[in-house]
Scaffold this motif. Structure first.
Motif, PDB file in Angstrom:
ATOM      1  N   ARG A  54       0.822  -1.211   0.000  1.00 26.01           N
ATOM      2  CA  ARG A  54       0.000   0.000   0.000  1.00 26.01           C
ATOM      3  C   ARG A  54       0.857   1.263   0.000  1.00 26.01           C
ATOM      4  O   ARG A  54       0.518   2.260  -0.646  1.00 26.01           O
ATOM      5  CB  ARG A  54      -0.946  -0.006   1.207  1.00 26.01           C
ATOM      6  CG  ARG A  54      -2.212  -0.821   0.980  1.00 26.01           C
ATOM      7  CD  ARG A  54      -3.253  -0.528   2.041  1.00 26.01           C
ATOM      8  NE  ARG A  54      -2.861  -1.070   3.334  1.00 26.01           N
ATOM      9  CZ  ARG A  54      -3.140  -2.307   3.733  1.00 26.01           C
ATOM     10  NH1 ARG A  54      -3.820  -3.105   2.942  1.00 26.01           N
ATOM     11  NH2 ARG A  54      -2.769  -2.730   4.919  1.00 26.01           N
ATOM     12  N   LEU A  55       1.985   1.221   0.690  1.00 21.68           N
ATOM     13  CA  LEU A  55       2.894   2.367   0.684  1.00 21.68           C
ATOM     14  C   LEU A  55       3.464   2.597  -0.713  1.00 21.68           C
ATOM     15  O   LEU A  55       3.551   3.735  -1.186  1.00 21.68           O
ATOM     16  CB  LEU A  55       4.025   2.149   1.684  1.00 21.68           C
ATOM     17  CG  LEU A  55       3.686   2.374   3.161  1.00 21.68           C
ATOM     18  CD1 LEU A  55       4.859   1.970   4.042  1.00 21.68           C
ATOM     19  CD2 LEU A  55       3.322   3.833   3.409  1.00 21.68           C
ATOM     20  N   SER A  68       2.046   1.796  -3.523  1.00 21.41           N
ATOM     21  CA  SER A  68       0.972   2.292  -4.384  1.00 21.41           C
ATOM     22  C   SER A  68       0.568   3.723  -4.055  1.00 21.41           C
ATOM     23  O   SER A  68      -0.001   4.419  -4.908  1.00 21.41           O
ATOM     24  CB  SER A  68      -0.252   1.369  -4.254  1.00 21.41           C
ATOM     25  OG  SER A  68       0.066   0.052  -4.671  1.00 21.41           O
ATOM     26  N   SER A  69       0.855   4.170  -2.830  1.00 23.28           N
ATOM     27  CA  SER A  69       0.471   5.523  -2.440  1.00 23.28           C
ATOM     28  C   SER A  69       1.447   6.589  -2.944  1.00 23.28           C
ATOM     29  O   SER A  69       1.136   7.784  -2.892  1.00 23.28           O
ATOM     30  CB  SER A  69       0.372   5.621  -0.911  1.00 23.28           C
ATOM     31  OG  SER A  69       1.652   5.544  -0.304  1.00 23.28           O
ATOM     32  N   TYR A  70       2.594   6.154  -3.431  1.00 21.41           N
ATOM     33  CA  TYR A  70       3.594   7.116  -3.897  1.00 21.41           C
ATOM     34  C   TYR A  70       3.078   7.818  -5.163  1.00 21.41           C
ATOM     35  O   TYR A  70       2.618   7.171  -6.108  1.00 21.41           O
ATOM     36  CB  TYR A  70       4.913   6.408  -4.188  1.00 21.41           C
ATOM     37  CG  TYR A  70       6.046   7.341  -4.534  1.00 21.41           C
ATOM     38  CD1 TYR A  70       6.598   8.185  -3.584  1.00 21.41           C
ATOM     39  CD2 TYR A  70       6.564   7.392  -5.829  1.00 21.41           C
ATOM     40  CE1 TYR A  70       7.638   9.042  -3.894  1.00 21.41           C
ATOM     41  CE2 TYR A  70       7.607   8.243  -6.153  1.00 21.41           C
ATOM     42  CZ  TYR A  70       8.132   9.074  -5.179  1.00 21.41           C
ATOM     43  OH  TYR A  70       9.170   9.925  -5.499  1.00 21.41           O
ATOM     44  N   GLN A  71       3.145   9.121  -5.165  1.00 22.23           N
ATOM     45  CA  GLN A  71       2.592   9.913  -6.264  1.00 22.23           C
ATOM     46  C   GLN A  71       3.565   9.968  -7.437  1.00 22.23           C
ATOM     47  O   GLN A  71       4.521  10.748  -7.439  1.00 22.23           O
ATOM     48  CB  GLN A  71       2.268  11.334  -5.779  1.00 22.23           C
ATOM     49  CG  GLN A  71       1.246  11.386  -4.659  1.00 22.23           C
ATOM     50  CD  GLN A  71      -0.095  10.806  -5.085  1.00 22.23           C
ATOM     51  OE1 GLN A  71      -0.608  11.118  -6.159  1.00 22.23           O
ATOM     52  NE2 GLN A  71      -0.664   9.960  -4.239  1.00 22.23           N
TER      53      GLN A  71
END
Length: 318
Positions: A246-247, A249-252
């Motif tokens: 999840r971390l 995937s959260s990276y912009q």
């Protein structure tokens, strides 16, 4: 003509059958001993103990309306196993009845199943653990009915093996669980066999069906090639791999197309309280072929972000 809910239930049945499960139909009764075997506690917050008691039951063993489908499926399993059947895969879609103190009990639609395969020695064949067989069947089911954005976290169910179980979360709600019965439950049920592994699951269809995507959106096949980068993280053993993904995937970063776990390792050269996770990141440009020069700063930025959030070390550089 079938309505949307009926079509969805048909799709659910077809998908779980494709994974080798057979449908069963049971009576909607149980007794408190069924829950005692599973060590389900008696307290106000445990809805499976909020049962409706029948005034005039046909048998004392069936004196309550069931609050979970699992006990009946376990009885189905025991009946078949006692008759020498070694590959047992069953499911049921039916209603449960919860007494919240109102005039009528609340009815909930559930899907539950049980999986057992006798551990027979084999040659030249890698055997997939039962938990992952059932987890794969449920993931195929979710893909078939287009349930997106769900995650798996460690389960708190007392009757499930702590290292071989998971709660399923979607829209910040627990929609079900899957896992292997604990050795204590196996012993109570007097299940025969060499280290028998029985995997069960139960899903709340009333919560799942409203979350399903009703429209299929097609996307153009990518015109430009992707670039994959692998990274091995040495990370605290207590941190779930799902949280790490999840971390990532959260990276912009617009160039990130997919993140997946491809390796898990504990053992030699890894500290006892640590584990190694292999993560594969796929990058792709929508309007051009990416170059190493433009990809490198994005990838390094992603790794710095993950290291900063988790305290992980990059394997091979520690």
């Amino acid at each position: 003509m079938l309505n949307m809910k009926e079509r969805t239930l048909r799709s659910i049945r077809e998908s779980i059958r494709h994974s080798g499960f057979h449908e069963v139909v049971n009576f909607s009764f149980m007794n408190s001993a069924d829950l005692d075997i599973l060590s389900i506690a008696e307290h106000a917050d445990e809805q499976r103990r909020r049962h409706v008691v029948l005034k005039n039951p046909l048998r004392q063993e069936e004196c309550m309306m069931r609050t979970t489908l699992l006990p009946a499926l376990i009885r189905n399993f025991l009946y078949n196993q006692s008759r020498g059947i070694r590959d047992i895969r069953m499911f049921e879609i039916s209603r449960v009845f919860i007494d919240w103190g109102r005039q009528l009990p609340a009815e909930g639609l559930r899907l539950a199943g049980v999986y057992f395969q006798d551990a027979t020695p084999v040659i030249w064949k890698e055997v997939t653990p039962p938990f992952y067989m059932v987890k794969g069947a449920l993931e195929a089911l979710f893909a078939e009915v287009r349930l997106r954005g769900y995650s798996l976290v460690s389960s708190q169910e007392v009757f499930l093996h702590a290292g071989k179980s998971a709660d399923i979360i979607a829209d910040n709600v627990r929609i079900g669980y899957v896992g292997e019965l604990t050795p204590q439950v196996i012993e109570k049920l007097d299940i025969k066999g060499h280290k028998p592994q029985v995997v069960v699951f139960e899903l709340d269809l009333d919560h799942i069906i409203p979350l399903l995507e009703q429209k299929i959106v097609y996307r153009q096949i990518p015109r430009y090639p992707s670039i994959e980068r692998d990274v091995a993280l040495i990370i605290d053993d207590a941190m779930p791999a799902a949280d790490v993904l999840r971390l990532f995937s959260s990276y912009q970063a617009e160039l990130i197309e997919q993140v997946e776990l491809f390796d898990y390792y504990k053992g030699k050269n890894i500290p006892q309280e640590k584990k190694s996770l292999g993560i594969r990141v796929t990058y792709r440009g929508t309007d051009r072929t990416l170059t190493e020069a433009e990809l490198e700063p994005v990838h390094l930025g992603l790794i710095d972000f993950i290291v900063g959030k988790t305290g992980a070390k990059i394997r091979g550089t520690e």
